[in-house]
Design a protein around this motif. Structure first.
Motif, PDB file in Angstrom:
ATOM      1  N   GLY A 147       0.772  -1.240   0.000  1.00 61.12           N
ATOM      2  CA  GLY A 147       0.000   0.000   0.000  1.00 61.12           C
ATOM      3  C   GLY A 147       0.799   1.285   0.000  1.00 61.12           C
ATOM      4  O   GLY A 147       0.212   2.372   0.096  1.00 61.12           O
ATOM      5  N   LEU A 148       2.102   1.200  -0.118  1.00 56.82           N
ATOM      6  CA  LEU A 148       2.922   2.418  -0.194  1.00 56.82           C
ATOM      7  C   LEU A 148       3.009   2.885  -1.645  1.00 56.82           C
ATOM      8  O   LEU A 148       2.923   2.061  -2.566  1.00 56.82           O
ATOM      9  CB  LEU A 148       4.321   2.147   0.368  1.00 56.82           C
ATOM     10  N   PRO A 149       3.228   4.176  -1.864  1.00 59.47           N
ATOM     11  CA  PRO A 149       3.312   4.675  -3.241  1.00 59.47           C
ATOM     12  C   PRO A 149       4.619   4.299  -3.942  1.00 59.47           C
ATOM     13  O   PRO A 149       4.703   4.315  -5.161  1.00 59.47           O
ATOM     14  CB  PRO A 149       3.206   6.189  -3.085  1.00 59.47           C
ATOM     15  N   ASP A 150       5.651   3.959  -3.156  1.00 60.77           N
ATOM     16  CA  ASP A 150       6.976   3.623  -3.673  1.00 60.77           C
ATOM     17  C   ASP A 150       7.809   3.222  -2.464  1.00 60.77           C
ATOM     18  O   ASP A 150       7.285   3.171  -1.342  1.00 60.77           O
ATOM     19  CB  ASP A 150       7.596   4.846  -4.382  1.00 60.77           C
ATOM     20  N   VAL A 151       9.094   2.982  -2.651  1.00 57.00           N
ATOM     21  CA  VAL A 151       9.928   2.698  -1.483  1.00 57.00           C
ATOM     22  C   VAL A 151       9.991   3.953  -0.619  1.00 57.00           C
ATOM     23  O   VAL A 151       9.800   5.082  -1.110  1.00 57.00           O
ATOM     24  CB  VAL A 151      11.353   2.219  -1.851  1.00 57.00           C
ATOM     25  N   ILE A 152      10.227   3.754   0.656  1.00 53.36           N
ATOM     26  CA  ILE A 152      10.299   4.883   1.584  1.00 53.36           C
ATOM     27  C   ILE A 152      11.621   4.850   2.332  1.00 53.36           C
ATOM     28  O   ILE A 152      12.213   3.791   2.537  1.00 53.36           O
ATOM     29  CB  ILE A 152       9.119   4.890   2.579  1.00 53.36           C
ATOM     30  N   ALA A 153      12.063   6.028   2.736  1.00 52.45           N
ATOM     31  CA  ALA A 153      13.277   6.137   3.541  1.00 52.45           C
ATOM     32  C   ALA A 153      13.008   5.569   4.932  1.00 52.45           C
ATOM     33  O   ALA A 153      11.882   5.627   5.435  1.00 52.45           O
ATOM     34  CB  ALA A 153      13.716   7.596   3.642  1.00 52.45           C
ATOM     35  N   HIS A 154      14.037   5.041   5.538  1.00 52.79           N
ATOM     36  CA  HIS A 154      13.940   4.591   6.922  1.00 52.79           C
ATOM     37  C   HIS A 154      13.630   5.809   7.796  1.00 52.79           C
ATOM     38  O   HIS A 154      14.243   6.867   7.626  1.00 52.79           O
ATOM     39  CB  HIS A 154      15.275   4.006   7.384  1.00 52.79           C
ATOM     40  N   GLY A 155      12.708   5.664   8.722  1.00 49.15           N
ATOM     41  CA  GLY A 155      12.398   6.763   9.630  1.00 49.15           C
ATOM     42  C   GLY A 155      13.622   7.224  10.394  1.00 49.15           C
ATOM     43  O   GLY A 155      13.842   8.426  10.587  1.00 49.15           O
ATOM     44  N   MET A 156      14.450   6.280  10.813  1.00 49.81           N
ATOM     45  CA  MET A 156      15.644   6.655  11.573  1.00 49.81           C
ATOM     46  C   MET A 156      16.666   7.375  10.686  1.00 49.81           C
ATOM     47  O   MET A 156      17.429   8.207  11.180  1.00 49.81           O
ATOM     48  CB  MET A 156      16.272   5.436  12.254  1.00 49.81           C
ATOM     49  N   TRP A 157      16.681   7.070   9.380  1.00 49.26           N
ATOM     50  CA  TRP A 157      17.556   7.844   8.487  1.00 49.26           C
ATOM     51  C   TRP A 157      17.073   9.291   8.461  1.00 49.26           C
ATOM     52  O   TRP A 157      17.872  10.228   8.552  1.00 49.26           O
ATOM     53  CB  TRP A 157      17.567   7.278   7.057  1.00 49.26           C
ATOM     54  N   THR A 158      15.759   9.469   8.317  1.00 47.92           N
ATOM     55  CA  THR A 158      15.189  10.813   8.257  1.00 47.92           C
ATOM     56  C   THR A 158      15.508  11.582   9.534  1.00 47.92           C
ATOM     57  O   THR A 158      15.950  12.732   9.488  1.00 47.92           O
ATOM     58  CB  THR A 158      13.664  10.732   8.035  1.00 47.92           C
ATOM     59  N   MET A 159      15.294  10.936  10.671  1.00 50.65           N
ATOM     60  CA  MET A 159      15.604  11.571  11.954  1.00 50.65           C
ATOM     61  C   MET A 159      17.096  11.920  12.044  1.00 50.65           C
ATOM     62  O   MET A 159      17.465  13.014  12.463  1.00 50.65           O
ATOM     63  CB  MET A 159      15.200  10.645  13.102  1.00 50.65           C
ATOM     64  N   GLY A 160      17.932  10.985  11.636  1.00 49.17           N
ATOM     65  CA  GLY A 160      19.376  11.222  11.678  1.00 49.17           C
ATOM     66  C   GLY A 160      19.825  12.336  10.750  1.00 49.17           C
ATOM     67  O   GLY A 160      20.692  13.140  11.097  1.00 49.17           O
ATOM     68  N   ALA A 161      19.236  12.399   9.565  1.00 50.89           N
ATOM     69  CA  ALA A 161      19.604  13.456   8.618  1.00 50.89           C
ATOM     70  C   ALA A 161      19.265  14.824   9.188  1.00 50.89           C
ATOM     71  O   ALA A 161      20.061  15.766   9.098  1.00 50.89           O
ATOM     72  CB  ALA A 161      18.899  13.233   7.279  1.00 50.89           C
ATOM     73  N   ALA A 162      18.079  14.949   9.808  1.00 52.68           N
ATOM     74  CA  ALA A 162      17.695  16.224  10.422  1.00 52.68           C
ATOM     75  C   ALA A 162      18.602  16.536  11.617  1.00 52.68           C
ATOM     76  O   ALA A 162      18.999  17.679  11.824  1.00 52.68           O
ATOM     77  CB  ALA A 162      16.232  16.190  10.847  1.00 52.68           C
ATOM     78  N   GLY A 163      18.952  15.513  12.380  1.00 54.99           N
ATOM     79  CA  GLY A 163      19.856  15.705  13.517  1.00 54.99           C
ATOM     80  C   GLY A 163      21.237  16.157  13.087  1.00 54.99           C
ATOM     81  O   GLY A 163      21.880  16.960  13.765  1.00 54.99           O
ATOM     82  N   THR A 164      21.684  15.677  11.951  1.00 53.28           N
ATOM     83  CA  THR A 164      22.980  16.098  11.415  1.00 53.28           C
ATOM     84  C   THR A 164      22.970  17.582  11.073  1.00 53.28           C
ATOM     85  O   THR A 164      23.971  18.281  11.279  1.00 53.28           O
ATOM     86  CB  THR A 164      23.348  15.250  10.181  1.00 53.28           C
ATOM     87  N   VAL A 165      21.851  18.083  10.588  1.00 57.92           N
ATOM     88  CA  VAL A 165      21.741  19.515  10.295  1.00 57.92           C
ATOM     89  C   VAL A 165      21.932  20.320  11.578  1.00 57.92           C
ATOM     90  O   VAL A 165      22.647  21.327  11.601  1.00 57.92           O
ATOM     91  CB  VAL A 165      20.385  19.835   9.613  1.00 57.92           C
ATOM     92  N   VAL A 166      21.321  19.871  12.674  1.00 56.41           N
ATOM     93  CA  VAL A 166      21.484  20.558  13.963  1.00 56.41           C
ATOM     94  C   VAL A 166      22.939  20.476  14.429  1.00 56.41           C
ATOM     95  O   VAL A 166      23.515  21.470  14.881  1.00 56.41           O
ATOM     96  CB  VAL A 166      20.553  19.961  15.042  1.00 56.41           C
ATOM     97  N   ALA A 167      23.537  19.308  14.321  1.00 52.94           N
ATOM     98  CA  ALA A 167      24.926  19.121  14.752  1.00 52.94           C
ATOM     99  C   ALA A 167      25.871  20.031  13.971  1.00 52.94           C
ATOM    100  O   ALA A 167      26.785  20.641  14.543  1.00 52.94           O
ATOM    101  CB  ALA A 167      25.336  17.659  14.593  1.00 52.94           C
TER     102      ALA A 167
END
Length: 140
Positions: free
Chosen positions: A51-71
């Motif tokens: 039921g997904l429209p396509d593959v999705i990024a790992h939630g933890m990757w998304t969280m980590g990518a945003a955290g890297t911006v803060v770091a």
């Protein structure tokens, strides 16, 4: 970027916007590094079958990518002393790739403790993908 100083930060300051690209190769590398080989992150046919429209990024990757911006904004990942979020929508990654856009706002500055609160807005394709995304950073 060098370490950010407490004296250079005020409530209302804006971090970003920063755009972080994510491609299918990113998902494979993250799956291999994390051990999360769930096929919704790599197999388009499987992702669509559930039921997904396509593959999705790992939630933890998304969280980590945003955290890297803060770091990077703070000048050192060791300065991020608290970080939390809620996952609100998946980041859909078509064959051509996707991106997340990260913007932050300084919400508090405590000169006594050296702590700075930052609320983050993280979107993909105009949709919020992380909610209640908050970091606390220690600055000197």
């Amino acid at each position: 970027m060098g370490a950010r100083s407490l004296a250079s930060v005020s409530v209302g300051d804006v971090l970003g916007p920063v755009t972080v690209p994510v491609g299918r190769d990113t998902l494979v590398a993250y799956a291999n590094a994390s051990g999360d080989q769930n096929p919704i992150h790599q197999d388009e046919e499987f992702a669509r079958s559930v039921g997904l429209p396509d593959v999705i990024a790992h939630g933890m990757w998304t969280m980590g990518a945003a955290g890297t911006v803060v770091a990077e904004w703070a000048g050192d990942a060791g300065r991020v002393i608290e970080y939390g979020t809620r996952f609100t929508k998946p980041v859909v990654v078509p064959v051509g790739g996707a991106r997340i856009d990260v913007t932050g706002t300084v919400t508090s500055v405590d000169a006594e403790s050296g702590r700075v609160g930052v609320d983050l807005t993280v979107t993909s394709e105009g949709q919020k993908v992380l909610g209640r995304c908050v970091a606390v950073v220690r600055l000197d």
